[in-house]
Design a protein around this motif. Structure first.
Motif, PDB file in Angstrom:
ATOM      1  N   MET A   1       0.811  -1.405  -0.055  1.00 13.41           N
ATOM      2  CA  MET A   1      -0.075   0.081   0.123  1.00 13.41           C
ATOM      3  C   MET A   1       0.785   1.286  -0.017  1.00 13.41           C
ATOM      4  O   MET A   1       1.639   1.194   0.665  1.00 13.41           O
ATOM      5  N   ILE A   2       0.362   2.301  -0.860  1.00 13.48           N
ATOM      6  CA  ILE A   2       1.190   3.377  -0.884  1.00 13.48           C
ATOM      7  C   ILE A   2       0.569   4.547  -0.362  1.00 13.48           C
ATOM      8  O   ILE A   2      -0.602   4.921  -0.627  1.00 13.48           O
ATOM      9  N   ARG A   3       1.243   5.403   0.494  1.00  9.15           N
ATOM     10  CA  ARG A   3       0.701   6.475   1.393  1.00  9.15           C
ATOM     11  C   ARG A   3       1.312   7.694   0.925  1.00  9.15           C
ATOM     12  O   ARG A   3       2.481   7.799   0.836  1.00  9.15           O
ATOM     13  N   TYR A   4       0.467   9.003   0.645  1.00  2.00           N
ATOM     14  CA  TYR A   4       0.735  10.053   0.511  1.00  2.00           C
ATOM     15  C   TYR A   4       1.137  10.886   1.723  1.00  2.00           C
ATOM     16  O   TYR A   4       0.368  10.911   2.823  1.00  2.00           O
ATOM     17  N   GLU A   5       2.336  11.368   1.827  1.00  2.00           N
ATOM     18  CA  GLU A   5       2.804  12.069   3.011  1.00  2.00           C
ATOM     19  C   GLU A   5       2.084  13.502   2.944  1.00  2.00           C
ATOM     20  O   GLU A   5       2.546  14.298   2.127  1.00  2.00           O
ATOM     21  N   SER A   6       1.120  13.775   3.716  1.00  2.00           N
ATOM     22  CA  SER A   6       0.484  15.120   3.674  1.00  2.00           C
ATOM     23  C   SER A   6       0.031  15.338   5.361  1.00  2.00           C
ATOM     24  O   SER A   6      -0.050  14.486   5.990  1.00  2.00           O
ATOM     25  N   PHE A  55      -7.440   6.093 -17.871  1.00  2.00           N
ATOM     26  CA  PHE A  55      -8.689   5.810 -17.311  1.00  2.00           C
ATOM     27  C   PHE A  55      -8.088   4.835 -16.062  1.00  2.00           C
ATOM     28  O   PHE A  55      -8.650   4.830 -14.972  1.00  2.00           O
ATOM     29  N   ILE A  56      -7.542   3.489 -16.448  1.00  2.00           N
ATOM     30  CA  ILE A  56      -7.215   2.691 -15.619  1.00  2.00           C
ATOM     31  C   ILE A  56      -6.307   3.202 -14.411  1.00  2.00           C
ATOM     32  O   ILE A  56      -6.662   3.003 -13.178  1.00  2.00           O
ATOM     33  N   ASP A  57      -5.562   4.262 -14.550  1.00  2.00           N
ATOM     34  CA  ASP A  57      -4.598   4.790 -13.689  1.00  2.00           C
ATOM     35  C   ASP A  57      -5.476   5.612 -12.649  1.00  2.00           C
ATOM     36  O   ASP A  57      -5.325   5.536 -11.432  1.00  2.00           O
ATOM     37  N   VAL A  58      -6.540   6.290 -13.202  1.00  2.00           N
ATOM     38  CA  VAL A  58      -7.444   6.910 -12.317  1.00  2.00           C
ATOM     39  C   VAL A  58      -8.036   6.084 -11.516  1.00  2.00           C
ATOM     40  O   VAL A  58      -8.307   6.104 -10.302  1.00  2.00           O
ATOM     41  N   CYS A  59      -8.715   4.924 -12.026  1.00  2.00           N
ATOM     42  CA  CYS A  59      -9.536   3.810 -11.175  1.00  2.00           C
ATOM     43  C   CYS A  59      -8.540   3.381 -10.042  1.00  2.00           C
ATOM     44  O   CYS A  59      -8.816   3.250  -8.934  1.00  2.00           O
ATOM     45  N   LEU A  60      -7.274   3.049 -10.405  1.00  2.00           N
ATOM     46  CA  LEU A  60      -6.299   2.559  -9.398  1.00  2.00           C
ATOM     47  C   LEU A  60      -5.967   3.345  -8.389  1.00  2.00           C
ATOM     48  O   LEU A  60      -5.812   2.985  -7.221  1.00  2.00           O
ATOM     49  N   ASP A  61      -5.693   4.600  -8.900  1.00  2.53           N
ATOM     50  CA  ASP A  61      -5.531   5.597  -7.807  1.00  2.53           C
ATOM     51  C   ASP A  61      -6.650   5.871  -6.777  1.00  2.53           C
ATOM     52  O   ASP A  61      -6.469   6.273  -5.549  1.00  2.53           O
ATOM     53  N   ARG A  62      -7.788   5.612  -7.359  1.00  2.00           N
ATOM     54  CA  ARG A  62      -8.848   5.701  -6.140  1.00  2.00           C
ATOM     55  C   ARG A  62      -9.344   4.629  -5.686  1.00  2.00           C
ATOM     56  O   ARG A  62      -9.974   4.722  -4.514  1.00  2.00           O
ATOM     57  N   VAL A  63      -8.597   3.427  -5.847  1.00  2.00           N
ATOM     58  CA  VAL A  63      -8.724   2.259  -4.618  1.00  2.00           C
ATOM     59  C   VAL A  63      -8.078   2.567  -3.571  1.00  2.00           C
ATOM     60  O   VAL A  63      -6.974   2.318  -3.417  1.00  2.00           O
ATOM     61  N   ALA A  71      -6.167   8.916   3.346  1.00  2.00           N
ATOM     62  CA  ALA A  71      -6.276   7.579   2.479  1.00  2.00           C
ATOM     63  C   ALA A  71      -5.183   7.257   1.894  1.00  2.00           C
ATOM     64  O   ALA A  71      -4.420   7.803   1.474  1.00  2.00           O
ATOM     65  N   ILE A  72      -4.989   5.822   2.134  1.00  4.92           N
ATOM     66  CA  ILE A  72      -3.753   5.107   1.657  1.00  4.92           C
ATOM     67  C   ILE A  72      -4.360   4.228   0.323  1.00  4.92           C
ATOM     68  O   ILE A  72      -5.214   3.489   0.321  1.00  4.92           O
ATOM     69  N   LYS A  73      -3.374   4.466  -0.595  1.00  6.88           N
ATOM     70  CA  LYS A  73      -3.793   3.611  -1.694  1.00  6.88           C
ATOM     71  C   LYS A  73      -3.486   1.995  -1.714  1.00  6.88           C
ATOM     72  O   LYS A  73      -2.282   1.868  -1.101  1.00  6.88           O
ATOM     73  N   VAL A  74      -4.267   1.439  -2.139  1.00  8.61           N
ATOM     74  CA  VAL A  74      -4.196   0.000  -2.086  1.00  8.61           C
ATOM     75  C   VAL A  74      -3.362  -0.550  -3.400  1.00  8.61           C
ATOM     76  O   VAL A  74      -3.758  -0.241  -4.494  1.00  8.61           O
ATOM     77  N   ASN A  75      -2.228  -1.260  -3.432  1.00 10.93           N
ATOM     78  CA  ASN A  75      -1.479  -1.757  -4.336  1.00 10.93           C
ATOM     79  C   ASN A  75      -1.932  -3.133  -4.754  1.00 10.93           C
ATOM     80  O   ASN A  75      -1.884  -3.976  -4.387  1.00 10.93           O
ATOM     81  N   ALA A  77      -1.755  -4.498  -7.855  1.00 14.13           N
ATOM     82  CA  ALA A  77      -0.839  -5.660  -8.498  1.00 14.13           C
ATOM     83  C   ALA A  77      -0.061  -6.488  -7.618  1.00 14.13           C
ATOM     84  O   ALA A  77       0.035  -7.459  -7.933  1.00 14.13           O
ATOM     85  N   LEU A  78      -0.080  -5.892  -6.291  1.00  8.38           N
ATOM     86  CA  LEU A  78       0.687  -6.778  -5.367  1.00  8.38           C
ATOM     87  C   LEU A  78      -0.583  -7.526  -4.556  1.00  8.38           C
ATOM     88  O   LEU A  78       0.055  -8.684  -4.423  1.00  8.38           O
ATOM     89  N   ILE A  79      -1.720  -7.368  -4.221  1.00  5.58           N
ATOM     90  CA  ILE A  79      -2.459  -7.896  -3.511  1.00  5.58           C
ATOM     91  C   ILE A  79      -3.372  -8.810  -4.426  1.00  5.58           C
ATOM     92  O   ILE A  79      -3.752 -10.149  -4.056  1.00  5.58           O
ATOM     93  N   SER A  80      -3.778  -8.462  -5.667  1.00  5.44           N
ATOM     94  CA  SER A  80      -4.690  -9.216  -6.772  1.00  5.44           C
ATOM     95  C   SER A  80      -4.296 -10.597  -6.701  1.00  5.44           C
ATOM     96  O   SER A  80      -4.945 -11.841  -6.810  1.00  5.44           O
ATOM     97  N   PRO A  81      -2.804 -11.215  -6.898  1.00  6.18           N
ATOM     98  CA  PRO A  81      -2.504 -12.427  -7.228  1.00  6.18           C
ATOM     99  C   PRO A  81      -2.799 -13.179  -5.983  1.00  6.18           C
ATOM    100  O   PRO A  81      -2.840 -14.344  -6.007  1.00  6.18           O
ATOM    101  N   ILE A  82      -2.705 -12.649  -4.526  1.00  5.95           N
ATOM    102  CA  ILE A  82      -2.933 -13.571  -3.504  1.00  5.95           C
ATOM    103  C   ILE A  82      -4.451 -14.060  -3.459  1.00  5.95           C
ATOM    104  O   ILE A  82      -4.528 -15.057  -2.826  1.00  5.95           O
ATOM    105  N   ILE A  83      -5.265 -13.372  -4.275  1.00  5.33           N
ATOM    106  CA  ILE A  83      -6.725 -13.688  -4.173  1.00  5.33           C
ATOM    107  C   ILE A  83      -7.015 -14.659  -5.441  1.00  5.33           C
ATOM    108  O   ILE A  83      -7.541 -15.539  -5.382  1.00  5.33           O
ATOM    109  N   LEU A  84      -6.402 -14.325  -6.748  1.00  4.53           N
ATOM    110  CA  LEU A  84      -6.622 -14.687  -7.811  1.00  4.53           C
ATOM    111  C   LEU A  84      -6.148 -16.058  -7.965  1.00  4.53           C
ATOM    112  O   LEU A  84      -6.657 -17.054  -8.642  1.00  4.53           O
ATOM    113  N   ILE A  85      -4.897 -16.547  -7.681  1.00  6.36           N
ATOM    114  CA  ILE A  85      -4.235 -17.571  -7.723  1.00  6.36           C
ATOM    115  C   ILE A  85      -4.849 -18.629  -7.075  1.00  6.36           C
ATOM    116  O   ILE A  85      -5.162 -19.871  -7.583  1.00  6.36           O
TER     117      ILE A  85
END
Length: 387
Positions: A1-6, A55-63, A71-75, A77-85
């Motif tokens: 997860m990515i967090r903006y310092e603010s 459009f995909i970048d905007v959608c991913l940024d809003r998760v 609010a922190i961004k959910v990665n 790309a890192l989490i989805s394989p843990i569920i999908l595989i």
């Protein structure tokens, strides 16, 4: 997860891709990228991949999830394989037809994702997450489901774990310095009159001849040797750069190439042995030549979900071993020519593979192999501490 310092943000606020303050509740509001795509579809205008990626970048940024300070961004790309595989393996274990369909679709979808998404986001760790999730799930399946049959000996399980441990050891060596010669930050900290490591060249050395011949890196500001390549993902120049492995998210160069080949070799042994133990456990085995035990009758592997998942895991391990084996053979062939994968691509794969065109740096097959395995490392590379 990515967090903006603010500062001054509530737990649901964040900075969007346009550096504007917004709120999680506005996730479905004010999407200019989607409006543009819909407008062009209605007007029957042509679309390009760039608009979809925006459009995909905007959608991913809003998760995002609420967090103190913003609010922190959910990665994903890192989490989805843990569920999908695990879900994919569970789906494939329902029957023979689902195994065939899933086995055919997964490589196609993976290639499409690699070509479309990673072209615009080469730094994504999706494939490295897939690799580690798959390896971890296969190990869990073997230790907690295949071992439950009580047909695998303790010595066999110990041998498998030992192969995994050796592969992990060489993996730790691969994750070291690949042979970094130049870094964009290097020129910011270099003192006046101090030479660039190994090359001894500063920014003022650039000439039109060097720039036109491709021997100058405009990003790292160093003169590149004939076998030096710049990685746009790692953003560094690497000595004898072979390729950037997306499965482990690491560049392969002069300083870790040997460890990579050894890691690949022991990884293939571990996966192949694990697949052999799994398939000879869930299937009815048969002895060949009084020595080789191979699965013979797999008629009842889909009798229950437990057997089906173990069988699919074994097939997945076989597929991984075959693909890794092809990569190992490729590496051995290029090593015998004293050629990197990057050099092979520049020279033309057809000339390298079908016509066995010699590399300009080749000393003959046996000497090339000897130099690769026993040549002393330069050791004069830039480390992370230097930049």
């Amino acid at each position: 997860m990515i967090r903006y310092e603010s500062e001054g943000f509530c737990c649901c606020e964040f900075l969007n891709t346009k550096n504007q303050k917004t709120h999680i509740m506005a996730v479905c509001c004010d999407c200019e990228e989607l409006d543009d795509i819909v407008d062009r579809c209605i007007c029957c205008k042509s679309q390009n991949v760039g608009r979809y990626m925006q459009f995909i970048d905007v959608c991913l940024d809003r998760v995002r999830i609420p967090w103190p300070g913003g609010a922190i961004k959910v990665n994903l790309a890192l989490i989805s394989p843990i569920i999908l595989i695990p879900l994919t393996i569970l789906l494939a274990a329902q029957g023979l037809m689902t195994t065939i369909v899933v086995g055919a679709l997964v490589p196609i979808l993976g290639i499409l994702f690699y070509v479309v998404f990673l072209k615009h986001h080469p730094e994504s760790n999706f494939f490295s997450s897939c690799f580690w999730t798959t390896c971890g799930f296969l190990i869990w399946m073997f230790e907690y489901m295949v071992m439950a049959y009580r047909e695998v000996l303790f010595s066999e399980n110990f041998a498998l774990l030992l192969l995994i441990a050796v592969a992990l050891y060489f993996y730790s060596r691969v994750k070291g310095n690949p042979g970094i010669l130049g870094h964009p930050k290097q020129r910011q900290i270099k003192h006046k009159g101090e030479a660039t490591p190994k090359e001894g060249i500063g920014e003022d050395f650039q000439t039109s001849e060097n720039a036109s011949s491709g021997m100058w890196c405009n990003i790292c500001k160093i003169e590149k040797g004939q076998r030096v390549g710049h990685c746009r993902i790692c953003n560094v120049c690497i000595d004898e750069r072979d390729h950037h492995c997306v499965w482990i998210n690491q560049c392969i160069g002069a300083n870790n190439h040997r460890s990579f080949v050894l890691c690949l070799f022991f990884f293939i042994l571990a996966v192949s042995y694990g697949a052999h133990l799994t398939l000879t456990t869930v299937c009815i085995p048969e002895m060949y030549f009084d020595y080789f035990l191979l699965p013979a009758d797999c008629e009842y592997v889909y009798s229950d979900r437990h057997n089906g998942m173990c069988f699919v895991s074994g097939l997945l391990a076989v597929a991984i071993a075959i693909l890794a084996g092809i990569l190992l053979l490729q590496q051995i062939f290029l090593i015998s020519q004293n050629r990197t994968w990057l050099e092979a691509r520049h020279a033309g794969l057809v000339r390298c593979w079908l016509f066995n065109a010699k590399s300009i740096s080749s000393y003959g097959c046996w000497r090339n192999c000897w130099n690769f395995w026993f040549r002393a490392s330069s050791g004069n590379y830039i480390t992370n501490m230097d930049v």
